[in-house]
Scaffold this motif. Structure first.
Motif, PDB file in Angstrom:
ATOM      1  N   ARG A  84       0.831  -1.206   0.000  1.00  0.00           N
ATOM      2  CA  ARG A  84       0.000   0.000   0.000  1.00  0.00           C
ATOM      3  C   ARG A  84       0.864   1.254   0.000  1.00  0.00           C
ATOM      4  NH1 ARG A  84      -5.399  -0.024   1.435  1.00  0.00           N
ATOM      5  NH2 ARG A  84      -5.174   2.132   0.788  1.00  0.00           N
ATOM      6  N   GLY A  87       2.284   1.736  -3.539  1.00  0.00           N
ATOM      7  CA  GLY A  87       1.244   2.259  -4.427  1.00  0.00           C
ATOM      8  C   GLY A  87       0.926   3.719  -4.137  1.00  0.00           C
ATOM      9  N   SER A  88       0.873   4.072  -2.874  1.00  0.00           N
ATOM     10  CA  SER A  88       0.589   5.461  -2.485  1.00  0.00           C
ATOM     11  C   SER A  88       1.687   6.401  -2.956  1.00  0.00           C
ATOM     12  CB  SER A  88       0.432   5.568  -0.969  1.00  0.00           C
ATOM     13  OG  SER A  88      -0.664   4.799  -0.532  1.00  0.00           O
ATOM     14  N   ALA A  91       1.526   6.880  -6.695  1.00  0.00           N
ATOM     15  CA  ALA A  91       0.458   7.818  -7.062  1.00  0.00           C
ATOM     16  C   ALA A  91       0.878   9.250  -6.758  1.00  0.00           C
ATOM     17  CB  ALA A  91      -0.832   7.469  -6.322  1.00  0.00           C
ATOM     18  N   TYR A 115      -5.956   4.129  -5.463  1.00  0.00           N
ATOM     19  CA  TYR A 115      -4.850   5.079  -5.472  1.00  0.00           C
ATOM     20  C   TYR A 115      -5.153   6.346  -6.271  1.00  0.00           C
ATOM     21  CZ  TYR A 115      -2.501   1.005  -3.674  1.00  0.00           C
ATOM     22  OH  TYR A 115      -2.166  -0.077  -2.911  1.00  0.00           O
ATOM     23  N   LEU A 118      -5.440   9.847  -4.216  1.00  0.00           N
ATOM     24  CA  LEU A 118      -4.408  10.229  -3.262  1.00  0.00           C
ATOM     25  C   LEU A 118      -3.782  11.595  -3.496  1.00  0.00           C
ATOM     26  CD1 LEU A 118      -2.656   6.817  -2.726  1.00  0.00           C
ATOM     27  CD2 LEU A 118      -4.154   8.043  -1.160  1.00  0.00           C
TER      28      LEU A 118
END
Length: 160
Positions: A84, A87-88, A91, A115, A118
């Motif tokens: 996570r 991915g964050s 983004a 995502y 964000l």
């Protein structure tokens, strides 16, 4: 990796062992790993202690010498947390959802949609670049124009 949970445990074990070894060595105790183990007669080659044995030995040396081991082990880290976080950050740094999904092994675009919300900055930057290019191509009708955040688009129903 056949069993990801065991793989992550080994990764965390290796990190803890490295940190413990550094603290023990900094204290002047001289800790090395892995050490050679004796093998039964007739076996050729070397047998080194396992990661688990090295870690247990490091923990014991630290305890025996009073070395503070606080923070040497990440206890509440789960592999999903790392996924996570990756991915964050992707983004937030402007990666497309297709790239994020591919790097996380998502089979469905819907899995990657989480995502999308964000960071507005990559969207704003993309709009700015596109409008700059449009205006430049059209003769620069609005030089120096900037993109302004107007909030979410809203449509109002007309009442009769």
């Amino acid at each position: 990796m056949e069993d990801p949970k065991k793989g992550w445990k080994r990764l965390l074990d290796r990190d803890e062992l490295a940190q413990l070894a550094a603290r023990i060595n900094d204290a002047g105790e001289g800790f090395t790993y892995p050490i050679e183990r004796s093998k039964p007669q007739g076996n050729r080659g070397r047998k080194l202690e396992s990661l688990t044995d090295s870690l247990e030995r490091a923990r014991q040396v630290a305890a025996d010498t009073g070395i503070d081991t606080t923070g040497t082990r990440l206890n509440n880290l789960r592999p999903h947390d790392l996924r996570r976080t990756l991915g964050s950050w992707q983004a937030a740094t402007g990666a497309s959802l297709a790239i994020i999904g591919k790097s996380l092994g998502h089979r469905s675009v819907a899995s990657t949609q989480i995502y999308a919300h964000l960071s507005i900055e990559p969207v704003r930057d993309s709009v700015q670049r596109a409008t700059d290019a449009m205006f430049a191509h059209g003769g620069g009708a609005l030089p120096g124009a900037t993109v302004t955040d107007t909030g979410e688009a809203r449509t109002k129903k007309k009442t009769a």
